[in-house]
Design an enzyme around this catalytic site. Structure first.
Site, mmCIF file in Angstrom:
data_model
loop_
_atom_site.group_PDB
_atom_site.id
_atom_site.type_symbol
_atom_site.label_atom_id
_atom_site.label_comp_id
_atom_site.label_asym_id
_atom_site.label_seq_id
_atom_site.Cartn_x
_atom_site.Cartn_y
_atom_site.Cartn_z
ATOM 1 N N SER A 161 -39.694 -24.866 62.194
ATOM 2 C CA SER A 161 -38.383 -24.947 61.824
ATOM 3 C C SER A 161 -37.237 -24.653 62.199
ATOM 4 O O SER A 161 -36.848 -24.973 63.513
ATOM 5 C CB SER A 161 -38.532 -23.333 60.976
ATOM 6 O OG SER A 161 -38.161 -22.804 59.762
ATOM 7 N N ASN A 162 -36.095 -23.858 61.736
ATOM 8 C CA ASN A 162 -35.036 -23.458 62.485
ATOM 9 C C ASN A 162 -34.663 -22.229 62.023
ATOM 10 O O ASN A 162 -34.900 -21.841 61.331
ATOM 11 C CB ASN A 162 -34.108 -25.060 62.619
ATOM 12 C CG ASN A 162 -33.680 -25.114 60.621
ATOM 13 O OD1 ASN A 162 -33.582 -23.866 59.815
ATOM 14 N ND2 ASN A 162 -34.251 -26.029 59.867
#
Ligand code: CTP
Length: 403
Positions: A209-210
């Site tokens: 993810s980020n």
């Protein structure tokens, strides 16, 4: 339901007419508004905080501190929170303090800090209302841009007859409704907004993810609601409450975000793609937890590219649909943003720079450069994300009219 989700701050001061306020609070709550009440110390002699907190479903604030746990009731936070402040009934004393900046109670400090429109509904005896000092204070407050809900003529608590009666709750409600109708520049518009990160599973416990917090997308949704739009928010996992009035669709992966958007996009007038979509996902998600190799090498993650959501949607856009995307860049910022704007078939792009302090992921503030495909551009200052959301929607309004 123009008042749905509107944040209304009500300041009640000491006047017999305070007895009408529980009814107004009830009417506002029925319309779906959020109501926060502040009372001056004198107001408590006329109506109880208990009645008002029960009806508004929020504690009523009477002083700068909570006497039980010592928490600070920030007048600045409340002044920023509200979409509208209504001071009703406004007594002669409170009008005088507001007009002259005498900030010795929570109502007046909040009034001075409020950045929203303010409505003032005076109520007092006939002679007090006629007094030149009251007249002058009302004139001064109107000259500050505050709206007057003039008192009615009629029988007063003193037994005298004349102007001084607080306007009836049903009429005040109507005035507030009309006011919001007048500023609902996006009424009837269907807006699709994406926000937050996408998360791409590796196995049942891990993911790619980020750092997106979703704050910018949620602020945009809130601003579009304020302007009267019908907003669908497709959101990756974030820890933010849904702005009241939006239709929230929760997703995890880029594929799910694409599918959710495809269902809504066709009927939307506007798409704002604020989500930070993961570019890659794991080719074969393991259905069991991948175990450590115990020195026998490292596991390889085979990645495949995710669909480009905005590109997929823009390829099937209808006439008149407006698409805005975001770009988060670390280098060649303008050139990269411009090339994304064109290659993804967008009308406009908001460029965030990761090199700018206080802008980008996770922060409460942001600074953006907005570029329209016609070449029109605008660079904001560093502002809270709510303010930036306002600039972005203003820019869209401007470039929809001047494509
Ligand atoms: N976007 C999208 N689908 C993707 C990736 C990005 O719809 N799979 C959208 C984002 O929501 C944003 C815009 O495209 O509005 C630009 O996103 P960004 O991550 O900056 O662009 P990428 O195309 O992923 O380019 P790169 O990561 O290589 O800079």
């Amino acid at each position: 339901m123009v008042l749905k989700g509107k944040k209304i701050l009500i300041g009640i001061s000491g006047s017999i007419a305070a007895y009408k306020m529980p009814l107004l609070v009830r009417l506002l709550m029925k319309e779906g508004a959020e109501v926060q009440i502040i009372m001056t110390p004198a107001a408590r002699d006329f109506v109880t905080p208990l009645t008002l907190s029960t009806l508004s479903k929020r504690p009523v604030l009477t002083g700068p501190f909570n006497p039980v746990d010592g928490t600070w009731n920030s007048h600045v936070d409340m002044g920023n929170w509200a979409d509208l402040m209504l001071v009703a009934p406004a007594s002669a004393t409170t009008l005088g303090k507001m007009a002259n900046g005498i900030a010795d109670n929570l109502l007046v400090t909040t009034y001075l800090a409020a950045v929203c429109p303010v409505f003032i509904a005076p109520a007092m005896d006939l002679d007090m209302f006629q007094h030149p000092s009251t007249r002058q204070n009302i004139k001064t407050l109107q000259s500050y841009g505050n709206h007057l809900i003039a008192p009615r003529e009629g029988e007063l608590a003193s037994g005298l007859c004349g102007a001084g009666r607080l306007e009836e709750p049903e009429v005040i409600l109507e005035i507030l409704r009309d006011f919001f109708k007048g500023i609902q520049s996006w009424a009837g518009k269907k807006v699709l907004i994406t926000a937050g990160p996408t998360v791409e599973p590796i196995d049942p416990v891990r993911y790619i993810s980020n750092h997106s917090s979703g704050k910018m997308g949620y602020a945009l949704a809130e601003e579009a609601i304020k302007r009267g739009a019908d907003v669908t928010l497709v959101s990756g996992p974030v820890s933010l409450p849904a702005p009241s009035g939006v239709t929230l669709i929760k997703v995890h992966t880029a594929q799910q975000m694409l599918e959710a958007c495809q269902k809504v996009f066709d009927a939307s007038d506007l798409l704002i793609m604020a989500a930070a979509v993961a570019d890659y996902r794991v080719a074969a998600v393991s259905d069991h937890k991948i175990k450590k190799q115990g020195g026998a090498g490292t596991p390889a993650l085979d990645l495949v590219e995710n669909p480009d959501i905005v590109k997929t949607l823009s390829a099937h856009r209808n006439d008149g649909q407006y698409i805005m995307g975001f770009a988060l860049e670390t280098d060649n910022e303008l050139a990269n943003a411009q090339s994304k704007l064109m290659s993804k078939g967008m009308d406009a792009i908001a460029l965030n720079s990761l090199n700018e302090q206080g802008a980008g992921f996770g922060t409460d503030t942001n600074k953006v450069t907005l570029i329209h495909r016609s070449g029109i551009s605008y660079t904001s200052g560093l502002e809270p994300k709510a303010g930036i959301a306002g600039r972005i929607l203003d820019f869209i309004e401007e470039t929809i009219v001047n494509p």
